[in-house]
Design a protein around this motif. Sequence first.
Motif, short mmCIF file in Angstrom:
data_model
loop_
_atom_site.label_atom_id
_atom_site.label_comp_id
_atom_site.label_asym_id
_atom_site.label_seq_id
_atom_site.Cartn_x
_atom_site.Cartn_y
_atom_site.Cartn_z
N ILE A 6 0.62 -1.15 -0.07
CA ILE A 6 -0.16 -0.17 -0.03
C ILE A 6 1.07 1.24 0.01
CG2 ILE A 6 -1.86 1.25 1.22
CD1 ILE A 6 -2.30 -1.40 2.94
N PHE A 7 0.56 2.27 -0.90
CA PHE A 7 1.21 3.50 -0.76
C PHE A 7 0.57 4.57 -1.45
CE2 PHE A 7 2.87 1.05 -4.52
CZ PHE A 7 2.57 1.91 -5.76
N PRO A 8 0.84 5.96 -0.93
CA PRO A 8 0.14 6.98 -1.46
C PRO A 8 0.20 7.50 -2.92
CG PRO A 8 1.89 7.53 -0.06
CD PRO A 8 1.91 6.43 -0.01
N GLY A 9 1.58 6.84 -3.41
CA GLY A 9 1.80 7.60 -5.08
C GLY A 9 1.24 6.87 -5.94
N LYS A 35 0.06 -7.74 -4.70
CA LYS A 35 -0.97 -6.82 -5.04
C LYS A 35 -0.59 -5.52 -4.68
CE LYS A 35 -5.91 -5.95 -4.82
NZ LYS A 35 -7.11 -6.45 -4.12
N PHE A 36 -0.91 -4.66 -5.57
CA PHE A 36 -0.62 -3.19 -5.21
C PHE A 36 -2.02 -2.50 -5.06
CE2 PHE A 36 3.11 -4.15 -7.63
CZ PHE A 36 4.24 -3.60 -6.70
N VAL A 37 -1.82 -1.74 -3.84
CA VAL A 37 -2.91 -0.75 -3.41
C VAL A 37 -2.41 0.68 -3.41
CG1 VAL A 37 -4.69 0.11 -1.89
CG2 VAL A 37 -4.18 -2.54 -2.13
N LYS A 38 -2.76 1.51 -4.73
CA LYS A 38 -1.89 2.76 -4.92
C LYS A 38 -2.96 3.72 -4.58
CE LYS A 38 -0.01 0.65 -9.12
NZ LYS A 38 0.21 0.79 -10.55
N GLY A 39 -2.34 5.02 -4.28
CA GLY A 39 -2.99 6.26 -4.13
C GLY A 39 -3.71 6.51 -3.06
N VAL A 40 -3.75 5.82 -2.02
CA VAL A 40 -4.28 5.74 -0.75
C VAL A 40 -3.29 5.56 0.38
CG1 VAL A 40 -4.80 3.18 -0.62
CG2 VAL A 40 -6.27 4.75 0.31
N SER A 41 -3.69 6.40 1.72
CA SER A 41 -2.81 6.19 2.95
C SER A 41 -3.44 5.45 3.87
CB SER A 41 -2.42 7.68 3.53
OG SER A 41 -1.68 8.48 2.42
N ILE A 42 -2.79 5.06 4.79
CA ILE A 42 -3.31 4.10 5.81
C ILE A 42 -3.92 4.99 6.98
CG2 ILE A 42 -2.71 2.67 7.81
CD1 ILE A 42 -0.70 1.42 5.79
N ARG A 43 -4.89 4.88 7.50
CA ARG A 43 -5.54 5.61 8.68
C ARG A 43 -5.31 4.99 10.05
NH1 ARG A 43 -10.89 4.95 7.86
NH2 ARG A 43 -11.28 3.82 9.76
N SER A 44 -5.30 3.74 10.13
CA SER A 44 -4.97 3.21 11.37
C SER A 44 -4.94 1.54 11.17
CB SER A 44 -6.27 3.44 12.29
OG SER A 44 -7.41 3.22 11.84
N VAL A 53 -2.26 -7.43 15.31
CA VAL A 53 -3.10 -6.66 14.12
C VAL A 53 -3.92 -7.79 13.70
CG1 VAL A 53 -0.92 -7.38 12.90
CG2 VAL A 53 -2.27 -5.33 12.45
N ALA A 54 -5.04 -7.12 12.84
CA ALA A 54 -5.84 -8.01 12.34
C ALA A 54 -6.24 -7.29 10.97
CB ALA A 54 -6.96 -8.50 13.19
N ALA A 55 -6.05 -5.96 10.84
CA ALA A 55 -6.65 -5.16 9.90
C ALA A 55 -5.88 -4.14 9.65
CB ALA A 55 -7.93 -5.03 9.99
N VAL A 56 -5.94 -3.62 8.37
CA VAL A 56 -5.30 -2.17 8.07
C VAL A 56 -6.24 -1.32 7.47
CG1 VAL A 56 -3.74 -1.08 6.34
CG2 VAL A 56 -3.31 -3.51 7.36
N LYS A 57 -6.72 -0.17 8.02
CA LYS A 57 -7.76 0.75 7.54
C LYS A 57 -7.39 1.61 6.64
CE LYS A 57 -10.30 -0.63 11.75
NZ LYS A 57 -11.30 -0.10 13.02
N LEU A 58 -7.86 2.06 5.78
CA LEU A 58 -7.37 2.81 4.79
C LEU A 58 -8.14 4.24 4.84
CD1 LEU A 58 -6.72 0.61 1.66
CD2 LEU A 58 -5.39 1.14 3.69
N ASP A 67 -2.62 -10.22 8.94
CA ASP A 67 -1.95 -10.86 10.15
C ASP A 67 -0.42 -10.50 10.38
OD1 ASP A 67 -0.66 -12.40 8.45
OD2 ASP A 67 -1.32 -14.22 8.94
N THR A 68 0.10 -9.87 9.52
CA THR A 68 1.36 -9.20 9.51
C THR A 68 1.48 -7.88 8.80
OG1 THR A 68 2.35 -11.44 9.74
CG2 THR A 68 3.95 -9.68 9.27
N VAL A 69 2.03 -6.85 9.37
CA VAL A 69 1.95 -5.57 8.62
C VAL A 69 3.76 -5.20 8.75
CG1 VAL A 69 1.55 -3.17 8.59
CG2 VAL A 69 -0.23 -5.07 8.96
N ILE A 70 4.25 -4.65 7.88
CA ILE A 70 5.46 -4.04 7.86
C ILE A 70 5.53 -2.61 7.22
CG2 ILE A 70 7.82 -4.14 6.94
CD1 ILE A 70 7.46 -7.16 6.25
N VAL A 71 5.75 -1.77 8.26
CA VAL A 71 5.38 -0.39 7.76
C VAL A 71 6.92 0.26 7.51
CG1 VAL A 71 4.73 1.95 8.64
CG2 VAL A 71 3.77 -0.12 9.55
N GLY A 72 6.89 0.77 6.15
CA GLY A 72 8.06 1.71 5.76
C GLY A 72 7.81 3.10 5.73
N ILE A 73 8.12 3.93 6.50
CA ILE A 73 7.51 5.40 6.71
C ILE A 73 8.94 6.11 6.34
CG2 ILE A 73 5.52 4.93 7.93
CD1 ILE A 73 7.29 5.82 10.51
N GLY A 74 10.13 5.56 6.16
CA GLY A 74 11.15 6.68 5.84
C GLY A 74 11.51 7.13 7.10
#
Length: 254
Positions: A6-9, A35-44, A53-58, A67-74
């Motif tokens: 998932i990325f905002p670009g 799978k790519f999810v583009k043009g959107v940011s993660i809310r929570s 963790v069980a879900a990513v809310k956009l 069930d696993t989230v890796i966050v790359g925020i720079g």
Amino acid sequence: MGKQIIFPGDHFLPRLFTPSLAQKYEQLYQENGVKFVKGVSIRSFGAGSDGWVAAVKLENGCTIVADTVIVGIGARPTVGPFKGLALNKALGGIQVDGQFRTSVPGVFAIGDIAAFPLKLYDRMARVEHVDHARRSAVHCIETLLTASTHLYDYLPYFYSRVFEQEGSSRKVWWQFFGDNVGETVEIGKFDPKIATFWIESGKLKGVLVESGSPEEFQLLPKLARSQPFIDKAKLQSTSSVEEALEIIHKSLEA
């Protein structure tokens, strides 16, 4: 659930890749089950009953089960503790000269935090990469130990290696040298090679090659540093990465 990025670009690696180049890499990732999810940011994030963790809310209201989230925020350099030093607010780092000296005598800054003169392109820069971190440290220490007045002359370099796991049908290894400014010329069909050349005012500024040979990768920094004049039409007419690199290499000898 599968794997999702998932990325905002609008496309993959926008700071370096052109949309066309990004599309080819995105297709390769998709062929490997991503799978790519583009043009959107993660809310929570949402948690399960066990607290994991069980879900990513956009931001667009969608929810992705996970069930696993890796966050790359720079990252941003922490310059707050160094208020006594001259800072480069535009680049977000500590201002240094070509020997990594700060505005305070005896204090030096290297690596990601240093806003330094990029001699080759006559501008200030701050580079977040392990290659620069190592080279800036070496240059700074050599300056201190030898009283050398030689100025740091860095050539920007980035690379990536993915899908190298056992059983992978396609290993990815690209290298980039130079400056990604100006017009681009893309050569190759990504089967397996592809190259992108950045040209400004008729001169080669940057070059990226995927799946190059050791000899081709060794040639790239020489081309990027020399910045030869390029016949864009002739380059566009080439049918392979090898032919394109040969034309540019010959331009060095012209």
